[in-house]
Design an enzyme around this catalytic site. Structure first.
Site, PDB file in Angstrom:
ATOM      1  N   GLY A   1     -17.861   0.586  -6.494  1.00 22.00           N
ATOM      2  CA  GLY A   1     -17.752   0.255  -5.077  1.00 22.00           C
ATOM      3  C   GLY A   1     -16.646  -0.731  -4.768  1.00 22.00           C
ATOM      4  O   GLY A   1     -16.400  -1.041  -3.605  1.00 22.00           O
ATOM      5  N   ASN A   2     -15.950  -1.237  -5.803  1.00 21.75           N
ATOM      6  CA  ASN A   2     -14.884  -2.214  -5.572  1.00 21.75           C
ATOM      7  C   ASN A   2     -13.532  -1.577  -5.295  1.00 21.75           C
ATOM      8  O   ASN A   2     -12.573  -2.278  -4.987  1.00 21.75           O
ATOM      9  CB  ASN A   2     -14.742  -3.151  -6.783  1.00 21.75           C
ATOM     10  CG  ASN A   2     -15.678  -4.349  -6.689  1.00 21.75           C
ATOM     11  OD1 ASN A   2     -16.596  -4.360  -5.868  1.00 21.75           O
ATOM     12  ND2 ASN A   2     -15.467  -5.341  -7.526  1.00 21.75           N
ATOM     13  N   SER A   3     -13.399  -0.268  -5.451  1.00 26.55           N
ATOM     14  CA  SER A   3     -12.137   0.383  -5.128  1.00 26.55           C
ATOM     15  C   SER A   3     -11.779   0.111  -3.673  1.00 26.55           C
ATOM     16  O   SER A   3     -12.600   0.291  -2.768  1.00 26.55           O
ATOM     17  CB  SER A   3     -12.232   1.896  -5.344  1.00 26.55           C
ATOM     18  OG  SER A   3     -12.209   2.211  -6.709  1.00 26.55           O
TER      19      SER A   3
ATOM     20  N   ASP B   1      -1.822   5.871  -3.199  1.00 23.69           N
ATOM     21  CA  ASP B   1      -3.260   5.595  -3.192  1.00 23.69           C
ATOM     22  C   ASP B   1      -3.601   4.459  -2.235  1.00 23.69           C
ATOM     23  O   ASP B   1      -4.421   3.588  -2.540  1.00 23.69           O
ATOM     24  CB  ASP B   1      -3.787   5.281  -4.590  1.00 23.69           C
ATOM     25  CG  ASP B   1      -5.316   5.378  -4.671  1.00 23.69           C
ATOM     26  OD1 ASP B   1      -5.895   6.111  -3.844  1.00 23.69           O
ATOM     27  OD2 ASP B   1      -5.927   4.718  -5.527  1.00 23.69           O
TER      28      ASP B   1
ATOM     29  N   LEU C   1      13.453  12.865  -5.961  1.00 27.47           N
ATOM     30  CA  LEU C   1      14.501  13.466  -6.778  1.00 27.47           C
ATOM     31  C   LEU C   1      13.963  14.530  -7.717  1.00 27.47           C
ATOM     32  O   LEU C   1      14.616  15.530  -7.971  1.00 27.47           O
ATOM     33  CB  LEU C   1      15.208  12.385  -7.605  1.00 27.47           C
ATOM     34  CG  LEU C   1      15.863  11.245  -6.831  1.00 27.47           C
ATOM     35  CD1 LEU C   1      16.534  10.276  -7.806  1.00 27.47           C
ATOM     36  CD2 LEU C   1      16.886  11.795  -5.837  1.00 27.47           C
ATOM     37  N   GLY C   2      12.792  14.301  -8.284  1.00 23.65           N
ATOM     38  CA  GLY C   2      12.225  15.261  -9.216  1.00 23.65           C
ATOM     39  C   GLY C   2      12.455  14.908 -10.667  1.00 23.65           C
ATOM     40  O   GLY C   2      12.696  15.802 -11.491  1.00 23.65           O
TER      41      GLY C   2
ATOM     42  N   HIS D   1      -8.078   7.233  -2.194  1.00 26.19           N
ATOM     43  CA  HIS D   1      -9.113   8.089  -2.779  1.00 26.19           C
ATOM     44  C   HIS D   1     -10.509   7.753  -2.260  1.00 26.19           C
ATOM     45  O   HIS D   1     -11.417   8.578  -2.351  1.00 26.19           O
ATOM     46  CB  HIS D   1      -9.070   8.018  -4.313  1.00 26.19           C
ATOM     47  CG  HIS D   1      -9.571   6.749  -4.899  1.00 26.19           C
ATOM     48  ND1 HIS D   1      -8.740   5.697  -5.246  1.00 26.19           N
ATOM     49  CD2 HIS D   1     -10.822   6.331  -5.223  1.00 26.19           C
ATOM     50  CE1 HIS D   1      -9.451   4.723  -5.760  1.00 26.19           C
ATOM     51  NE2 HIS D   1     -10.721   5.066  -5.748  1.00 26.19           N
TER      52      HIS D   1
END
Length: 322
Positions: A175-177, A101, A228-229, A70
């Site tokens: 800002g640490n993501s 992610d 698989l769903g 992200h």
């Protein structure tokens, strides 16, 4: 004066630091050179350019870095990375996987300090962890705490859920993501990704599955997976079946998405999956680990417990878009 005790010599710096402080300092000094601040340009509405950022962790000396998907989502595929030694380098996005992610970047360098990846599967609740990001570009931001919980789930921008997410009370700053969550030995066990609430943060675990995704992003720019769903969670097995299978849990189907391989195979809510393609299933991560590219379009037997009866169904996993 009576009753007072004087120390003739002040304690040395090493003596003044307790074991906890020494551990945090050691991790910070070891990892700070491996964590970069990212500046990324995004396309906004009306063609405007918006500047964003986050952090990244160097994983090879020749410039490969790991961050959160992200952080670079919607970017122009390039940006600038700055390090604690003052260097600023251009980077490009090599591959991104919104379902986990995670994203891999490549900086223009051959002599970066690579962090050592650990194994989140070995973490225990209460264990010391240190979160390191580089939101300012010149000095790493360090917070410390403990593993608050394991096995949490994290919804991603794609709608898929990342399982076995690490929850920590080590504060995650803006800002640490994309920064590192490390154990007491300085090994990266997670990629910081979100703030879960007041005083709680979440990190995508670094484990065997993560390494597989990162390897694919580095070589192919994407990670293909089957699906698989279903939505589900671990549930204890009945005692008789637990003794027979020599394990304690299976995966209970909570939801079957219409039009998916699971629906076509006849899976139902409350089915208890105990085996998939001959491999034991005790948790959702077992299923996701089996959803590799080789199973896309292949017939896969699934063993389930339904209303006290054991059944074997046949699934044909499809490829997960994105």
């Amino acid at each position: 004066m009576a009753g007072l005790t004087f120390i003739s010599d002040p304690p040395s710096e090493a003596e003044a630091l307790d074991a906890y402080s020494r551990a945090v300092i050691s991790v910070a000094e070891r990892l700070a050179p491996s964590v970069a601040n990212l500046r990324v340009s995004h396309r906004g509405r009306g063609g405007r350019t918006l500047n964003g950022g986050g952090s990244a962790v160097v994983i090879t000396p020749d410039g490969f870095m790991l961050t959160s998907a992200h952080v670079v989502a919607g970017s122009q595929g390039t940006g600038r990375a700055s390090f604690v030694d003052g260097r600023e380098l251009g980077f490009e996005v090599i591959g991104s996987d919104v379902h986990s992610d995670l994203a891999v970047l490549r900086a223009d360098a051959q002599d970066l300090v690579a962090a050592q990846l650990g194994d989140a599967e070995r973490l225990r609740v209460g264990q010391l962890v240190v979160a390191i990001g580089n939101p300012n570009g010149f000095a790493g931001s360090v917070t410390a705490g403990v593993v608050s919980a394991l096995g949490r789930s994290l919804p991603t921008q794609s709608g898929r859920v990342v399982d076995n997410v690490i929850q920590t009370d080590a504060a995650l700053n803006p800002g640490n993501s994309g920064g590192a969550l490390a154990d007491g030995a300085g090994h990266v066990v997670g990629v910081n990704t979100a703030v879960a609430g007041v005083g709680l943060g979440l990190a995508v675990p670094v484990n065997a599955g993560t390494r597989q995704i990162v390897g694919a992003l580095m070589t192919e720019g994407r990670f293909r997976r089957a699906y698989l769903g279903i939505a589900g969670g671990a549930r204890p097995l009945p005692p008789r079946l637990a003794r027979q299978l020599e394990r304690e849990a299976g995966v209970e189907v909570v939801q079957v998405v219409e039009g998916t391989p699971a629906a076509a195979a006849g899976l139902r809510p409350e089915d208890l999956i105990v085996e998939l393609d001959g491999s034991p299933v005790s948790g959702v991560d077992d299923i996701q680990r089996l959803m590799v590219v080789e199973r896309i379009g292949a017939k896969v037997p699934v063993r389930v417990l339904r209303e006290g009866r054991e059944l074997e169904l046949e699934l044909v996993p499809a490829e997960l878009d994105g």
